[in-house]
Design an enzyme around this catalytic site. Structure first.
Site, PDB file in Angstrom:
ATOM      1  N   CYS A 157      -1.490   9.508   3.278  1.00 17.60           N
ATOM      2  CA  CYS A 157      -1.310   9.156   1.981  1.00 17.60           C
ATOM      3  C   CYS A 157      -2.595   9.381   1.128  1.00 17.60           C
ATOM      4  CB  CYS A 157      -1.292   7.584   1.847  1.00 17.60           C
ATOM      5  SG  CYS A 157      -2.638   6.838   3.020  1.00 17.60           S
TER       6      CYS A 157
ATOM      7  N   GLU B 187       0.759  -1.241   0.070  1.00 14.22           N
ATOM      8  CA  GLU B 187      -0.099   0.239  -0.039  1.00 14.22           C
ATOM      9  C   GLU B 187       0.626   1.276   0.021  1.00 14.22           C
ATOM     10  OE1 GLU B 187      -3.244  -0.338  -0.520  1.00 14.22           O
ATOM     11  OE2 GLU B 187      -2.701  -2.402  -0.650  1.00 14.22           O
TER      12      GLU B 187
HETATM   13  P1  NAD Z   1       8.974   4.723   3.981  1.00 13.91           P
HETATM   14  O1  NAD Z   1       8.641   3.862   2.635  1.00 13.91           O
HETATM   15  O2  NAD Z   1      10.116   5.358   4.084  1.00 13.91           O
HETATM   16  O3  NAD Z   1       8.862   3.628   5.247  1.00 13.91           O
HETATM   17  C1  NAD Z   1       7.876   2.598   5.591  1.00 13.91           C
HETATM   18  C2  NAD Z   1       8.436   1.622   6.316  1.00 13.91           C
HETATM   19  O4  NAD Z   1       9.416   0.719   5.465  1.00 13.91           O
HETATM   20  C3  NAD Z   1       9.081   1.978   7.790  1.00 13.91           C
HETATM   21  O5  NAD Z   1       8.744   1.116   8.666  1.00 13.91           O
HETATM   22  C4  NAD Z   1      10.490   1.984   7.147  1.00 13.91           C
HETATM   23  O6  NAD Z   1      11.308   1.854   8.477  1.00 13.91           O
HETATM   24  C5  NAD Z   1      10.421   0.632   6.299  1.00 13.91           C
HETATM   25  N1  NAD Z   1      11.580   0.623   5.290  1.00 13.91           N
HETATM   26  C6  NAD Z   1      12.359   1.579   4.756  1.00 13.91           C
HETATM   27  N2  NAD Z   1      13.483   1.119   3.829  1.00 13.91           N
HETATM   28  C7  NAD Z   1      12.935  -0.136   3.945  1.00 13.91           C
HETATM   29  C8  NAD Z   1      13.522  -1.302   3.277  1.00 13.91           C
HETATM   30  N3  NAD Z   1      14.585  -1.182   2.296  1.00 13.91           N
HETATM   31  N4  NAD Z   1      13.178  -2.527   3.235  1.00 13.91           N
HETATM   32  C9  NAD Z   1      12.007  -2.833   4.040  1.00 13.91           C
HETATM   33  N5  NAD Z   1      11.533  -1.977   4.843  1.00 13.91           N
HETATM   34  C10 NAD Z   1      11.908  -0.506   4.548  1.00 13.91           C
HETATM   35  O7  NAD Z   1       7.356   5.420   4.158  1.00 13.91           O
HETATM   36  P2  NAD Z   1       7.294   6.522   5.341  1.00 13.91           P
HETATM   37  O8  NAD Z   1       8.119   7.682   4.987  1.00 13.91           O
HETATM   38  O9  NAD Z   1       7.047   5.725   6.485  1.00 13.91           O
HETATM   39  O10 NAD Z   1       5.735   6.768   5.032  1.00 13.91           O
HETATM   40  C11 NAD Z   1       4.936   7.674   4.191  1.00 13.91           C
HETATM   41  C12 NAD Z   1       4.859   6.918   2.936  1.00 13.91           C
HETATM   42  O11 NAD Z   1       3.588   5.864   3.117  1.00 13.91           O
HETATM   43  C13 NAD Z   1       4.078   7.928   1.774  1.00 13.91           C
HETATM   44  O12 NAD Z   1       4.522   7.549   0.692  1.00 13.91           O
HETATM   45  C14 NAD Z   1       2.720   7.439   1.960  1.00 13.91           C
HETATM   46  O13 NAD Z   1       1.845   7.773   0.945  1.00 13.91           O
HETATM   47  C15 NAD Z   1       2.791   6.403   2.192  1.00 13.91           C
HETATM   48  N6  NAD Z   1       1.425   5.550   3.043  1.00 13.91           N
HETATM   49  C16 NAD Z   1       0.617   4.917   2.277  1.00 13.91           C
HETATM   50  C17 NAD Z   1      -0.708   4.410   2.813  1.00 13.91           C
HETATM   51  C18 NAD Z   1      -1.392   3.768   1.966  1.00 13.91           C
HETATM   52  O14 NAD Z   1      -2.685   2.939   2.530  1.00 13.91           O
HETATM   53  N7  NAD Z   1      -1.656   3.545   0.564  1.00 13.91           N
HETATM   54  C19 NAD Z   1      -0.870   4.858   4.061  1.00 13.91           C
HETATM   55  C20 NAD Z   1       0.029   5.500   4.922  1.00 13.91           C
HETATM   56  C21 NAD Z   1       1.159   5.961   4.602  1.00 13.91           C
END
Ligand code: NAD
Length: 515
Positions: free
Chosen positions: A320, A286
């Site tokens: 998001c 997501e």
């Molecule tokens: P992010 O992708 O930076 O991090 C998300 C998670 O992934 C965190 O727990 C992070 O520690 C982990 N992560 C980072 N690098 C990784 C890797 N290489 N391997 C595995 N895990 C890793 O996102 P964020 O800054 O925490 O959140 C914001 C983003 O999330 C925005 O793009 C937003 O639109 C999206 N979002 C989407 C939804 C949805 O339902 N579609 C809901 C909320 C947020």
């Protein structure tokens, strides 16, 4: 028997007694912080070499808590513990599983404002935003408890002479949940407890900015009586342990919510079968959004401006689902722009603890990144409101910012800023507005303000988004009411809070017996 499902109502914080109860909870939180939140594997706290320090984005010198930073070794241990627990949890009858999962929601509900308080100090949410998130977490637990019961029903198959035939759903095993920081309780809870309700066991890695509220969720899991090892808590840097969790041959599925770039990397890695791995991993993504609202010349302009402002600047635009592009037909463009600027100027900025409309963004990194995007935007479009950092106790505040005359294909029109930045795009007419609305790789939420039924119907059919809202804000999807998840590069459309969500974490078996 579970009580019937109904989404949790919100409090009225204009009532002084209610606001005062919230402030008392904040005092409880202040006394309890900094909180120590260890890695928990198989129900036991585990020592780690390193820590993650979580700070208050409104006062970064205040430490909210310290979480153990799990290593790759801990990731393997946590998966082993989850598989050990799977042996028994997968056999717990659905009504008992549902009861325990429902009880997690009740445990959060019993400490509602306290949980809100942790969100206020760790994520920078004001009272309304924090409570909406806590309510959503409660809803996920209760809704998925009901869904677990529905899922346990045998599936309908036709008769065949001389045989009995049956089909049913079974849980898959030990999965990994990797949630983002922006809904560090609700999304973390939903992504973890949904698969658990379906009979799986989990390793959950909270986002590095917000591990403490994740630890509070673990307290609710434990106090509800969910057996040890069913949910394992593994704070840690995504960059450091993410690959181990995703690549591990014992990971049965990955449930990810976060940015597009990280999600695409995980999707690709999940497709690889590693030595010793006995299955094809499932991976649900997501991802991000560049969510647009169309405003046409038949719209109620005040309602449209209110809806856009709430969607764009609630929780500082860090949703998001946030509106980051508003597409306005030329005839009402200037009238809408004026209303948007007036309303943005009226938003008060300040500490979430004092319940201001606009608080800080979550981290120094996010602060830098949003301000960089604003600086880049100055050369692409007209900055008509905001655009600056705001000082206050060192907090990471940014003014609600509006750019006009944005070209859809420019970076401001395409790139997810994930902060309080709104791009206003001028369209010739409704048809042009709809084309522009679809002119992005994302397809998460979208909206239209119009009173023209034909246009609304066309938008309903042709606006490629997972969640469409008509004449209202485009944020705040409710569990069981507006199943949430995007189209296009916004993700795999898992539809959190929807009737099919738990099904994603199961496999179907069929058995035939010759009579
Ligand atoms: P992010 O992708 O930076 O991090 C998300 C998670 O992934 C965190 O727990 C992070 O520690 C982990 N992560 C980072 N690098 C990784 C890797 N290489 N391997 C595995 N895990 C890793 O996102 P964020 O800054 O925490 O959140 C914001 C983003 O999330 C925005 O793009 C937003 O639109 C999206 N979002 C989407 C939804 C949805 O339902 N579609 C809901 C909320 C947020």
């Amino acid at each position: 028997m579970l009580p019937p499902y109904a989404s949790e109502p919100y409090s009225d914080f204009t009532d002084p007694a209610v606001a005062s109860a919230y402030r008392e909870a904040l005092e409880v939180v202040a006394k309890a912080s900094p909180l120590n939140a260890p890695v928990i594997i198989g129900g036991a706290p585990v020592d780690t070499e390193d820590d993650i320090v979580s700070v208050d984005p409104a006062r970064p010198d205040r430490v909210v808590g310290t979480a153990g930073a799990g290593s790759s070794f801990h990731a393997s241990q946590a998966l082993d513990a989850a598989w050990d627990a799977f042996a028994t949890w997968s056999k717990v009858p659905a009504p008992e599983r549902a009861r325990l999962v429902h009880a997690v929601g009740d445990a959060i509900d019993a400490r509602r404002y306290e949980f809100c308080g942790w969100l206020t100090v760790e994520a920078g949410k004001n009272y309304l935003e924090a409570e909406a998130e806590v309510a959503e977490a409660i809803d996920f637990c209760r809704y998925y408890a009901h869904q677990a019961l529905a899922l346990a029903e045998p599936l309908p198959v036709h008769d065949f002479p001389g045989e009995t035939n049956e089909s049913w759903l079974v849980p898959m095993g030990a999965g990994v949940a990797i949630p983002p920081w922006n809904f560090p309780l609700a999304i973390l809870a939903g992504m973890t407890i949904g698969p658990v309700a379906a009979g799986n066991t989990m390793v959950v890695k909270p986002a590095s900015n917000t591990p403490i509220i994740g630890a509070k969720f673990m307290e609710a899991v434990v106090s509800a009586g969910i057996p040890a090892g069913v949910v394992n808590f593994l704070p840690g840097s995504g960059a450091e342990i993410g690959d181990t969790l995703v690549d591990h041959p014992r990971t049965r599925f990955v449930n990810f919510t976060g940015s597009k770039d990280v999600g695409l990397r995980i999707a690709a890695r999940s497709a690889v079968v590693h030595p010793g791995q006995m299955w094809l991993k499932r991976a649900y993504m997501e991802l991000g959004g560049k969510d647009g609202i169309i405003v046409d010349e038949t719209a109620d302009l005040d309602a449209a401006a209110d809806g856009v402002i709430r969607s764009a600047f609630g929780f500082q635009g860090q949703k998001c689902s946030a509106c980051s592009r508003v597409i306005v037909v030329d005839a009402v463009h200037d009238a809408i722009l004026e209303r948007l600027v007036d309303r943005a100027a009226a938003l008060d900025i300040g500490p979430p603890e004092d319940n201001h409309a606009v608080g800080p963004v979550v981290s120094a990194a996010q602060h830098r990144s949003v301000l960089d995007e604003i600086d880049r935007g100055r050369s692409q479009a007209e900055l008509v409101h905001g655009g600056h950092a705001v000082d206050g106790d060192g907090g990471w505040y940014i003014e609600p910012t509006i750019f006009s005359e944005v070209a859809s294909q420019d970076r401001l029109g395409q790139h997810e800023v994930f902060g309080p930045v709104l791009a206003v795009i001028r369209a010739d007419d409704f048809a042009d507005a709809l084309d522009i609305a679809n002119d992005t790789e994302f397809g998460l939420t979208g909206g239209i303000f119009s009173t023209d039924d034909e246009r609304i119907e066309r938008t309903r059919q042709e606006f490629a988004v997972g969640n469409l809202y008509i004449n209202r804000k485009i944020t705040g999807a409710l569990v069981g009411i507006q199943p949430f998840g995007g189209l296009k590069l916004s993700g795999s459309n898992a539809k959190a809070g929807g009737p099919d969500y738990l099904r994603l974490f199961t496999e179907m078996k069929s058995a035939t017996r010759k009579l």
